[in-house]
Design an enzyme around this catalytic site. Structure first.
Site, mmCIF file in Angstrom:
data_model
loop_
_atom_site.group_PDB
_atom_site.id
_atom_site.type_symbol
_atom_site.label_atom_id
_atom_site.label_comp_id
_atom_site.label_asym_id
_atom_site.label_seq_id
_atom_site.Cartn_x
_atom_site.Cartn_y
_atom_site.Cartn_z
ATOM 1 N N HIS A 17 0.841 -1.205 0.000
ATOM 2 C CA HIS A 17 0.000 0.000 0.000
ATOM 3 C C HIS A 17 0.877 1.257 0.000
ATOM 4 O O HIS A 17 0.621 2.205 -0.743
ATOM 5 C CB HIS A 17 -0.877 0.056 1.264
ATOM 6 C CG HIS A 17 -1.921 -1.010 1.374
ATOM 7 N ND1 HIS A 17 -2.123 -1.736 2.512
ATOM 8 C CD2 HIS A 17 -2.848 -1.445 0.480
ATOM 9 C CE1 HIS A 17 -3.133 -2.583 2.335
ATOM 10 N NE2 HIS A 17 -3.582 -2.442 1.104
ATOM 11 N N ARG A 91 -2.375 -6.218 -8.155
ATOM 12 C CA ARG A 91 -1.257 -7.133 -7.880
ATOM 13 C C ARG A 91 -1.142 -8.215 -8.933
ATOM 14 O O ARG A 91 -0.067 -8.575 -9.347
ATOM 15 C CB ARG A 91 -1.447 -7.788 -6.508
ATOM 16 C CG ARG A 91 -1.156 -6.865 -5.359
ATOM 17 C CD ARG A 91 -1.676 -7.413 -4.087
ATOM 18 N NE ARG A 91 -3.100 -7.628 -4.180
ATOM 19 C CZ ARG A 91 -3.883 -7.911 -3.153
ATOM 20 N NH1 ARG A 91 -3.376 -8.066 -1.972
ATOM 21 N NH2 ARG A 91 -5.180 -8.068 -3.321
ATOM 22 N N SER A 129 -3.013 -7.483 3.244
ATOM 23 C CA SER A 129 -3.242 -7.344 4.693
ATOM 24 C C SER A 129 -3.564 -8.705 5.306
ATOM 25 O O SER A 129 -3.173 -8.983 6.444
ATOM 26 C CB SER A 129 -4.388 -6.366 4.955
ATOM 27 O OG SER A 129 -4.075 -5.097 4.456
#
Ligand code: PNS
Length: 164
Positions: A17, A91, A129
């Site tokens: 991020h 991604r 995350s």
């Protein structure tokens, strides 16, 4: 002034991020990192207020980056902030379909809002995350995955959860 929004759950913010934030901050006059609600995700490790505080700590030295939270629609929030763009990191191909669908919905709801996709840095394509939480759960070293300013917070919260 060109304002962009970088929305996400950020539970917690990762180095992936942060890489997107730094690159997007170069492209716009003002970048607002917005902690938002993903209705598909359950109760997080951190509250939205805590996530904002962690991100603020991490981006403290980036002068044109602000951090906020919203529990509403991204398209409404962008209108309120007079933003012209949403920034999203991609991604892998697996991210693409869902992200394009969201971009199209957001533009339908707010025709002045476009979405800019930014490819993740190759070194962070595997990072999320969720992966960070999984590693923290098993006590792995988080140095290569989350900004150093928040490593203690993530480890502490995970330990509290384990002992709860
Ligand atoms: O980090 P995430 O979980 O992939 O982020 C997804 C997020 C929070 C950006 C997305 O769920 C979102 O935009 N939530 C706000 C509500 C909204 O506007 N949804 C899209 C149109 S229905």
């Amino acid at each position: 002034m060109k304002t962009a929004i970088y929305p996400g759950s950020f539970d917690p913010i990762t180095l992936g991020h942060l890489n997107i934030i730094k690159r997007a901050a170069v492209c716009f006059d003002r970048l607002i990192v917005c902690v938002m609600v993903n209705s598909e995700k359950n109760k997080g490790l951190f509250t939205p207020d805590e996530r904002v505080e962690l991100i603020r700590r991490v981006v403290a030295k980036l002068p044109n980056v602000e951090v906020e939270q919203s529990s509403g629609l991204l398209s409404d929030y962008a209108r309120q902030k007079k933003a012209c763009a949403v920034v999203k990191g991609l991604r892998a191909v697996s991210d693409y379909e869902k992200e394009v669908q969201m971009a199209l919905i957001n533009r339908k709801l707010n025709p002045r809002l476009d979405t800019m996709f930014m490819p993740s840095s190759a070194k962070y394509t595997y990072l999320s995350s969720s992966v960070v939480k999984e590693m923290a759960y098993y006590g792995a070293d988080l140095t290569d995955f989350v900004p150093r300013e928040i490593i203690k917070d993530v480890n502490q919260r995970m330990e509290d959860r384990r002992n709860a």
